[in-house]
Design a protein around this motif. Structure first.
Motif, PDB file in Angstrom:
ATOM      1  N   TYR A   1       0.831  -1.201   0.000  1.00  0.00           N
ATOM      2  CA  TYR A   1       0.000   0.000   0.000  1.00  0.00           C
ATOM      3  C   TYR A   1       0.862   1.246   0.000  1.00  0.00           C
ATOM      4  N   ALA A   2       0.234   2.367  -0.314  1.00  0.00           N
ATOM      5  CA  ALA A   2       0.846   3.689  -0.197  1.00  0.00           C
ATOM      6  C   ALA A   2      -0.095   4.513   0.664  1.00  0.00           C
ATOM      7  N   GLU A   3       0.461   5.240   1.611  1.00  0.00           N
ATOM      8  CA  GLU A   3      -0.382   6.074   2.467  1.00  0.00           C
ATOM      9  C   GLU A   3      -0.514   7.454   1.853  1.00  0.00           C
ATOM     10  N   THR A   4      -1.764   7.896   1.683  1.00  0.00           N
ATOM     11  CA  THR A   4      -2.008   9.211   1.110  1.00  0.00           C
ATOM     12  C   THR A   4      -1.762  10.284   2.170  1.00  0.00           C
ATOM     13  N   THR A   5      -1.774  11.532   1.751  1.00  0.00           N
ATOM     14  CA  THR A   5      -1.515  12.625   2.681  1.00  0.00           C
ATOM     15  C   THR A   5      -2.579  12.731   3.765  1.00  0.00           C
ATOM     16  N   ASP A   6      -3.784  12.207   3.492  1.00  0.00           N
ATOM     17  CA  ASP A   6      -4.839  12.272   4.514  1.00  0.00           C
ATOM     18  C   ASP A   6      -4.952  10.962   5.304  1.00  0.00           C
ATOM     19  N   GLY A   7      -3.926  10.101   5.213  1.00  0.00           N
ATOM     20  CA  GLY A   7      -3.880   8.897   6.031  1.00  0.00           C
ATOM     21  C   GLY A   7      -4.644   7.712   5.493  1.00  0.00           C
ATOM     22  N   VAL A   8      -5.158   7.811   4.284  1.00  0.00           N
ATOM     23  CA  VAL A   8      -5.860   6.689   3.659  1.00  0.00           C
ATOM     24  C   VAL A   8      -4.819   5.754   3.046  1.00  0.00           C
ATOM     25  N   LEU A   9      -5.019   4.438   3.190  1.00  0.00           N
ATOM     26  CA  LEU A   9      -4.076   3.468   2.645  1.00  0.00           C
ATOM     27  C   LEU A   9      -4.566   2.988   1.283  1.00  0.00           C
ATOM     28  N   ASP A  10      -3.780   3.262   0.263  1.00  0.00           N
ATOM     29  CA  ASP A  10      -4.106   2.842  -1.100  1.00  0.00           C
ATOM     30  C   ASP A  10      -3.446   1.487  -1.344  1.00  0.00           C
ATOM     31  N   PHE A  11      -4.254   0.419  -1.225  1.00  0.00           N
ATOM     32  CA  PHE A  11      -3.737  -0.928  -1.491  1.00  0.00           C
ATOM     33  C   PHE A  11      -3.670  -1.095  -3.001  1.00  0.00           C
ATOM     34  N   HIS A  12      -2.446  -1.155  -3.546  1.00  0.00           N
ATOM     35  CA  HIS A  12      -2.268  -1.139  -4.993  1.00  0.00           C
ATOM     36  C   HIS A  12      -1.641  -2.392  -5.574  1.00  0.00           C
ATOM     37  N   HIS A  13      -1.178  -3.333  -4.740  1.00  0.00           N
ATOM     38  CA  HIS A  13      -0.500  -4.503  -5.293  1.00  0.00           C
ATOM     39  C   HIS A  13      -0.531  -5.644  -4.291  1.00  0.00           C
ATOM     40  N   THR A  14      -1.054  -6.786  -4.709  1.00  0.00           N
ATOM     41  CA  THR A  14      -1.060  -7.988  -3.880  1.00  0.00           C
ATOM     42  C   THR A  14      -0.428  -9.115  -4.679  1.00  0.00           C
ATOM     43  N   VAL A  15       0.516  -9.817  -4.051  1.00  0.00           N
ATOM     44  CA  VAL A  15       1.234 -10.897  -4.728  1.00  0.00           C
ATOM     45  C   VAL A  15       1.306 -12.106  -3.809  1.00  0.00           C
ATOM     46  N   ILE A  16       0.975 -13.264  -4.356  1.00  0.00           N
ATOM     47  CA  ILE A  16       1.212 -14.532  -3.671  1.00  0.00           C
ATOM     48  C   ILE A  16       2.189 -15.308  -4.546  1.00  0.00           C
ATOM     49  N   ASP A  17       3.275 -15.786  -3.939  1.00  0.00           N
ATOM     50  CA  ASP A  17       4.280 -16.556  -4.660  1.00  0.00           C
ATOM     51  C   ASP A  17       3.600 -17.761  -5.322  1.00  0.00           C
ATOM     52  N   PRO A  18       3.955 -18.057  -6.579  1.00  0.00           N
ATOM     53  CA  PRO A  18       3.319 -19.180  -7.273  1.00  0.00           C
ATOM     54  C   PRO A  18       3.360 -20.500  -6.494  1.00  0.00           C
ATOM     55  N   ALA A  19       4.398 -20.725  -5.726  1.00  0.00           N
ATOM     56  CA  ALA A  19       4.518 -21.971  -4.957  1.00  0.00           C
ATOM     57  C   ALA A  19       3.458 -22.089  -3.865  1.00  0.00           C
ATOM     58  N   PHE A  20       2.820 -20.953  -3.512  1.00  0.00           N
ATOM     59  CA  PHE A  20       1.844 -20.942  -2.422  1.00  0.00           C
ATOM     60  C   PHE A  20       0.419 -20.634  -2.886  1.00  0.00           C
ATOM     61  N   ARG A  21       0.222 -20.544  -4.185  1.00  0.00           N
ATOM     62  CA  ARG A  21      -1.103 -20.224  -4.716  1.00  0.00           C
ATOM     63  C   ARG A  21      -2.054 -21.396  -4.546  1.00  0.00           C
ATOM     64  N   GLY A  22      -3.343 -21.101  -4.564  1.00  0.00           N
ATOM     65  CA  GLY A  22      -4.359 -22.135  -4.453  1.00  0.00           C
ATOM     66  C   GLY A  22      -4.678 -22.533  -3.023  1.00  0.00           C
ATOM     67  N   ARG A  23      -4.192 -21.773  -2.061  1.00  0.00           N
ATOM     68  CA  ARG A  23      -4.414 -22.075  -0.645  1.00  0.00           C
ATOM     69  C   ARG A  23      -5.280 -21.026   0.048  1.00  0.00           C
TER      70      ARG A  23
END
Length: 93
Positions: A28-50
């Motif tokens: 995430y990136a925190e905006t100037t007003d304290g809001v969290l912009d969740f912009h990227h989620t990654v799960i390693d391929p070895a752990f996907r499907g769980r």
């Protein structure tokens, strides 16, 4: 399978490890007003499907709620999570 979730504030991300191995993160990136912009989620391929992505996002949003903050779901995974869990929609700024 031991899953652990943590907030890595220094790197502006929530992380998940499985049996001590890094398995993914929600960044995430925190905006100037304290809001969290969740912009990227990654799960390693070895752990996907769980179901780790949903568990990681749920953990992150729980901490956001506890801190009294709001989010911007720029990441499609976070956006889908909110759609599937409308009880979390009040967190959206």
């Amino acid at each position: 399978m031991a899953e652990e979730f943590a907030h890595d504030a220094a790197n502006t991300r929530y992380t998940v490890t499985v049996d001590g191995e890094p398995a993914g993160f929600a960044e995430y990136a925190e905006t100037t007003d304290g809001v969290l912009d969740f912009h990227h989620t990654v799960i390693d391929p070895a752990f996907r499907g769980r179901g780790l992505s949903g568990k990681l996002i749920a953990h992150a949003l729980g901490e956001v709620r506890a801190a009294g903050k709001k989010i911007i779901p720029s990441c499609s995974a976070v956006e889908r999570f909110i759609e599937k869990n409308p009880d979390q929609s009040d967190l959206v700024a």
